[in-house]
Scaffold this active site. Structure first.
Site, PDB file in Angstrom:
ATOM      1  N   ASP A  50      68.538  78.822  58.118  1.00 26.82           N
ATOM      2  CA  ASP A  50      67.274  78.148  57.799  1.00 26.82           C
ATOM      3  C   ASP A  50      67.364  76.623  57.823  1.00 26.82           C
ATOM      4  OD1 ASP A  50      69.001  78.236  55.632  1.00 26.82           O
ATOM      5  OD2 ASP A  50      67.406  78.371  54.152  1.00 26.82           O
TER       6      ASP A  50
ATOM      7  N   GLU B 210      81.440  76.032  48.293  1.00 24.71           N
ATOM      8  CA  GLU B 210      81.984  74.990  49.178  1.00 24.71           C
ATOM      9  C   GLU B 210      83.338  74.508  48.662  1.00 24.71           C
ATOM     10  OE1 GLU B 210      78.964  75.044  47.820  1.00 24.71           O
ATOM     11  OE2 GLU B 210      77.447  74.892  49.408  1.00 24.71           O
TER      12      GLU B 210
HETATM   13  C1  UGA Z   1      72.528  76.982  49.400  1.00 24.85           C
HETATM   14  C2  UGA Z   1      73.584  76.604  50.438  1.00 24.85           C
HETATM   15  O1  UGA Z   1      72.994  75.773  51.437  1.00 24.85           O
HETATM   16  C3  UGA Z   1      74.132  77.879  51.057  1.00 24.85           C
HETATM   17  O2  UGA Z   1      75.007  77.569  52.118  1.00 24.85           O
HETATM   18  C4  UGA Z   1      74.834  78.665  49.975  1.00 24.85           C
HETATM   19  O3  UGA Z   1      75.323  79.882  50.488  1.00 24.85           O
HETATM   20  C5  UGA Z   1      73.838  78.974  48.870  1.00 24.85           C
HETATM   21  O4  UGA Z   1      73.162  77.795  48.398  1.00 24.85           O
HETATM   22  C6  UGA Z   1      74.588  79.616  47.715  1.00 24.85           C
HETATM   23  O5  UGA Z   1      74.850  78.913  46.727  1.00 24.85           O
HETATM   24  O6  UGA Z   1      74.994  80.759  47.845  1.00 24.85           O
HETATM   25  P1  UGA Z   1      70.193  78.298  50.038  1.00 24.85           P
HETATM   26  O7  UGA Z   1      69.244  77.623  50.946  1.00 24.85           O
HETATM   27  O8  UGA Z   1      69.811  78.402  48.614  1.00 24.85           O
HETATM   28  O9  UGA Z   1      71.579  77.640  50.177  1.00 24.85           O
HETATM   29  O10 UGA Z   1      70.611  79.766  50.597  1.00 24.85           O
HETATM   30  P2  UGA Z   1      69.963  80.644  51.746  1.00 24.85           P
HETATM   31  O11 UGA Z   1      69.560  79.790  52.892  1.00 24.85           O
HETATM   32  O12 UGA Z   1      68.957  81.552  51.164  1.00 24.85           O
HETATM   33  O13 UGA Z   1      71.210  81.538  52.195  1.00 24.85           O
HETATM   34  C7  UGA Z   1      72.321  81.026  52.892  1.00 24.85           C
HETATM   35  C8  UGA Z   1      72.607  81.895  54.123  1.00 24.85           C
HETATM   36  O14 UGA Z   1      72.879  83.234  53.693  1.00 24.85           O
HETATM   37  C9  UGA Z   1      71.434  81.973  55.102  1.00 24.85           C
HETATM   38  O15 UGA Z   1      71.914  81.890  56.408  1.00 24.85           O
HETATM   39  C10 UGA Z   1      70.801  83.322  54.793  1.00 24.85           C
HETATM   40  O16 UGA Z   1      70.157  83.948  55.884  1.00 24.85           O
HETATM   41  C11 UGA Z   1      72.008  84.146  54.344  1.00 24.85           C
HETATM   42  N1  UGA Z   1      71.620  85.208  53.394  1.00 24.85           N
HETATM   43  C12 UGA Z   1      70.774  84.969  52.358  1.00 24.85           C
HETATM   44  C13 UGA Z   1      72.113  86.484  53.581  1.00 24.85           C
HETATM   45  O17 UGA Z   1      72.878  86.733  54.526  1.00 24.85           O
HETATM   46  N2  UGA Z   1      71.741  87.484  52.693  1.00 24.85           N
HETATM   47  C14 UGA Z   1      70.884  87.268  51.651  1.00 24.85           C
HETATM   48  O18 UGA Z   1      70.567  88.214  50.902  1.00 24.85           O
HETATM   49  C15 UGA Z   1      70.389  85.967  51.483  1.00 24.85           C
HETATM   50 MN    MN Z   2      69.103  77.760  52.992  1.00 24.86          MN
END
Ligand code: UGA
Ligand code: MN
Length: 334
Positions: free
Chosen positions: A195, A281
């Site tokens: 995203d 991270e």
């Molecule tokens: C923030 C950070 O930018 C992420 O890199 C980090 O993993 C996350 O916090 C965390 O603390 O775990 P955020 O925008 O809140 O990110 O997270 P998302 O964009 O919702 O998810 C990160 C990635 O994991 C995305 O590529 C998303 O598609 C993937 N994801 C999310 C999954 O594979 N499964 C899920 O159930 C949710």
């Molecule tokens: Mn994100």
């Protein structure tokens, strides 16, 4: 006394010499103006990395890659031996926005040379949507799946921050790299969530990563941007972040890249469900590098080349049966 003849010879010499100097200066100026276009792989401090001509050529290559994929022809642009490969690891999960996000970032990636996309679905099996999107993308890619264990899955009403995302998927990609990547070939690993928004400059900045490079990330942690703070020697001294600057590496997942060799040399380095909130991270970075070894990029961390964009979840009334007379047509992929 000077004879008229020697005066003539002198003035002749003077004229020839002056003409030569003028000629040389003009030639020099012309050469400077006509210098060859900078290679599309170099990045100047002013971030004028890509001239408009290179941009146009790159766009043509992107378009060609796409055309070749659509016609099932192998991509001849896949590997320039001279250039380190960038492995971008993208966890992804099924949701209404998924195809839009993957389309958006894949079309940026098309313009990045020597790029290998590792897409890991958070699902029990590989979905047709992602399988087809990758096959048609024109990119060099690896498609994996690794489902988040039930107890770590975000529930519908859970706040986003409650559980870490992407842990199992990124670890699966690291495992794949450890099993399949050629350790003799230079490469850099970057965690590219589906995203975010990525500029092309970002990839050229990270390509020269020796150990771990770092740079600012825009629109993250409830601030305009976060960035490493550098000391007078240009080393990372501290972190300017909206949240928990005391973390060992107070940086977003989009704010660093790791040389593949470091990940291969440290097979224990991975993400963990046990890490405290916001410490994913720091978990991976502490396993491969120390703060003083970090390589600041993006003009001493003064430029933003990546944004932590988060697309607003669309409100879909048709799915709730709230649009009279409208039948949800699942045969159309959105
Ligand atoms: C923030 C950070 O930018 C992420 O890199 C980090 O993993 C996350 O916090 C965390 O603390 O775990 P955020 O925008 O809140 O990110 O997270 P998302 O964009 O919702 O998810 C990160 C990635 O994991 C995305 O590529 C998303 O598609 C993937 N994801 C999310 C999954 O594979 N499964 C899920 O159930 C949710
Ligand atoms: Mn994100």
């Amino acid at each position: 006394m000077l004879s008229p003849r020697s005066v003539n010879v002198k003035s002749f010499r003077f004229i020839v010499f002056t003409t030569l100097v003028i000629f040389c200066v003009m030639l020099g100026l012309k050469l400077m103006v006509n210098l060859p276009e900078p290679s599309i792989y170099t990045v100047s401090d002013e971030s004028k990395a890509v001239s408009s001509q290179s941009r146009q050529l790159r766009a043509q290559i992107g378009r060609l890659k796409l055309l070749l994929a659509k016609n099932g022809i192998a991509n001849p642009y896949e590997n320039l031996e001279s250039l380190p490969t960038i492995y971008a690891i993208t966890p992804t999960h099924t949701r209404p926005l998924q195809k839009a996000e993957l389309t958006r970032i894949s079309q940026t990636f098309l313009l990045v040379p020597n790029f290998h996309w590792i897409v890991v679905e958070d699902s029990e099996t590989k979905t047709p949507l992602v399988t087809n999107l990758l096959a048609q993308s024109g990119l060099m890619y690896t498609h994996l799946n690794a489902e988040t264990p039930k107890e770590w899955k975000l529930l519908l009403d859970d706040p986003q921050w409650k559980k870490p995302r992407g842990v199992k998927q990124r670890n699966a990609a690291l495992q794949w790299l450890r099993n399949h990547a050629d350790p003799r070939k230079p490469a850099v690993v970057f965690f590219a969530d589906d995203d975010n928004t990525y500029s092309l400059e970002l990839f050229e900045e990270m390509r020269t990563t020796k150990k771990v490079s770092v740079w600012p990330v825009g629109l993250v942690g409830s601030v305009r941007f976060e960035r490493p703070i550098l000391d007078e020697h240009g080393k990372v001294a501290n972190w300017s972040t909206g949240w928990r600057p005391e973390r060992p590496f107070a940086i977003d997942m989009a704010g660093f890249a790791i040389n593949l060799k470091l990940l291969l040399d440290n097979p224990q380095a991975e993400f963990s469900f046990d890490a405290p909130r916001g410490y994913q991270e720091s978990t991976i970075l502490a396993a491969v590098v120390t703060k003083d070894e970090l390589e600041p990029k993006a003009s001493k961390c003064t430029k933003v080349y990546v944004w932590h964009t988060r697309t607003e979840n669309p409100k879909l009334d048709d799915l709730k049966g709230k649009v009279p007379g409208m039948i949800v047509d699942w045969t159309v992929e959105v």
